[in-house]
Design a protein around this motif. Sequence first.
Motif, mmCIF file in Angstrom:
data_model
loop_
_atom_site.group_PDB
_atom_site.id
_atom_site.type_symbol
_atom_site.label_atom_id
_atom_site.label_comp_id
_atom_site.label_asym_id
_atom_site.label_seq_id
_atom_site.Cartn_x
_atom_site.Cartn_y
_atom_site.Cartn_z
ATOM 1 N N ASN A 128 11.740 -7.162 -12.053
ATOM 2 C CA ASN A 128 10.320 -7.505 -12.077
ATOM 3 C C ASN A 128 9.451 -6.298 -11.739
ATOM 4 O OD1 ASN A 128 8.022 -9.144 -12.245
ATOM 5 N ND2 ASN A 128 8.110 -9.572 -10.061
ATOM 6 N N MET A 129 9.834 -5.524 -10.739
ATOM 7 C CA MET A 129 9.060 -4.341 -10.370
ATOM 8 C C MET A 129 9.076 -3.307 -11.492
ATOM 9 S SD MET A 129 9.861 -3.801 -6.340
ATOM 10 C CE MET A 129 8.718 -2.456 -6.166
ATOM 11 N N GLY A 130 10.199 -3.163 -12.161
ATOM 12 C CA GLY A 130 10.273 -2.232 -13.291
ATOM 13 C C GLY A 130 9.311 -2.616 -14.398
ATOM 14 N N MET A 131 9.231 -3.908 -14.691
ATOM 15 C CA MET A 131 8.291 -4.377 -15.707
ATOM 16 C C MET A 131 6.846 -4.124 -15.272
ATOM 17 S SD MET A 131 10.057 -7.950 -16.915
ATOM 18 C CE MET A 131 8.577 -8.491 -17.719
ATOM 19 N N GLN A 132 6.568 -4.372 -14.001
ATOM 20 C CA GLN A 132 5.207 -4.174 -13.505
ATOM 21 C C GLN A 132 4.804 -2.715 -13.555
ATOM 22 O OE1 GLN A 132 5.461 -5.925 -9.631
ATOM 23 N NE2 GLN A 132 5.083 -7.993 -10.376
ATOM 24 N N MET A 133 5.703 -1.806 -13.192
ATOM 25 C CA MET A 133 5.361 -0.383 -13.190
ATOM 26 C C MET A 133 5.023 0.108 -14.596
ATOM 27 S SD MET A 133 7.846 1.450 -10.397
ATOM 28 C CE MET A 133 9.384 0.754 -10.942
ATOM 29 N N LYS A 134 5.700 -0.416 -15.599
ATOM 30 C CA LYS A 134 5.453 0.014 -16.965
ATOM 31 C C LYS A 134 4.140 -0.520 -17.518
ATOM 32 C CE LYS A 134 10.314 0.290 -18.175
ATOM 33 N NZ LYS A 134 11.402 -0.309 -18.941
ATOM 34 N N ASN A 135 3.703 -1.679 -17.054
ATOM 35 C CA ASN A 135 2.585 -2.368 -17.673
ATOM 36 C C ASN A 135 1.323 -2.433 -16.824
ATOM 37 O OD1 ASN A 135 4.126 -3.061 -20.008
ATOM 38 N ND2 ASN A 135 5.142 -4.614 -18.787
ATOM 39 N N MET A 136 1.272 -1.760 -15.678
ATOM 40 C CA MET A 136 0.111 -1.845 -14.795
ATOM 41 C C MET A 136 -0.390 -0.467 -14.403
ATOM 42 S SD MET A 136 1.051 -4.784 -12.057
ATOM 43 C CE MET A 136 1.451 -6.432 -12.551
ATOM 44 N N LYS A 137 -1.698 -0.431 -14.107
ATOM 45 C CA LYS A 137 -2.263 0.785 -13.517
ATOM 46 C C LYS A 137 -1.824 0.840 -12.056
ATOM 47 C CE LYS A 137 -6.309 -0.574 -14.958
ATOM 48 N NZ LYS A 137 -7.743 -0.713 -14.979
ATOM 49 N N ALA A 138 -1.938 2.013 -11.460
ATOM 50 C CA ALA A 138 -1.476 2.203 -10.071
ATOM 51 C C ALA A 138 -2.218 1.295 -9.100
ATOM 52 C CB ALA A 138 -1.636 3.663 -9.669
ATOM 53 N N SER A 139 -3.527 1.136 -9.284
ATOM 54 C CA SER A 139 -4.295 0.296 -8.356
ATOM 55 C C SER A 139 -3.882 -1.176 -8.466
ATOM 56 C CB SER A 139 -5.790 0.441 -8.617
ATOM 57 O OG SER A 139 -6.103 0.034 -9.938
ATOM 58 N N THR A 140 -3.627 -1.634 -9.680
ATOM 59 C CA THR A 140 -3.183 -3.021 -9.873
ATOM 60 C C THR A 140 -1.800 -3.224 -9.284
ATOM 61 O OG1 THR A 140 -4.451 -3.079 -11.928
ATOM 62 C CG2 THR A 140 -2.854 -4.832 -11.597
ATOM 63 N N PHE A 141 -0.923 -2.244 -9.496
ATOM 64 C CA PHE A 141 0.422 -2.321 -8.948
ATOM 65 C C PHE A 141 0.387 -2.368 -7.425
ATOM 66 C CE2 PHE A 141 4.517 -0.259 -7.748
ATOM 67 C CZ PHE A 141 5.353 -1.249 -8.231
#
Length: 111
Positions: free
Chosen positions: A42-55
């Motif tokens: 899940n974290m891998g998917m989030q890192m690819k699809n989100m800006k740093a502030s959103t992450f």
Amino acid sequence: MLYILYFLIGGTIMVLALLLSQSNYLFLSGVITALPILTLINMGMQMKNMKASTFHTVLQNTVFGAIGMLLFTVLVFLLTNWFKPGTSVMSALAVYALFMLSGKYILSMFA
């Protein structure tokens, strides 16, 4: 296609957690129930699809959710010393629900 693979992996892990939670291997049951592999995917998917502030915001919410699950687990463990398991789980679930519902207010105090 990748989401289908992630769905299958997550479903397999959930089925394994269910099966191992019924076994006598308490150590394995605890490790599988934590579901660390699913969290990493899940974290891998989030890192690819989100800006740093959103992450960062997502991780803040994740920490809050993890504290909630820790609260739930500890309450169930402690309450089973005095009550039947069903009553303990339902009571801990009520406290967990209150904790999660008050989450926006609690997180706003730290922001």
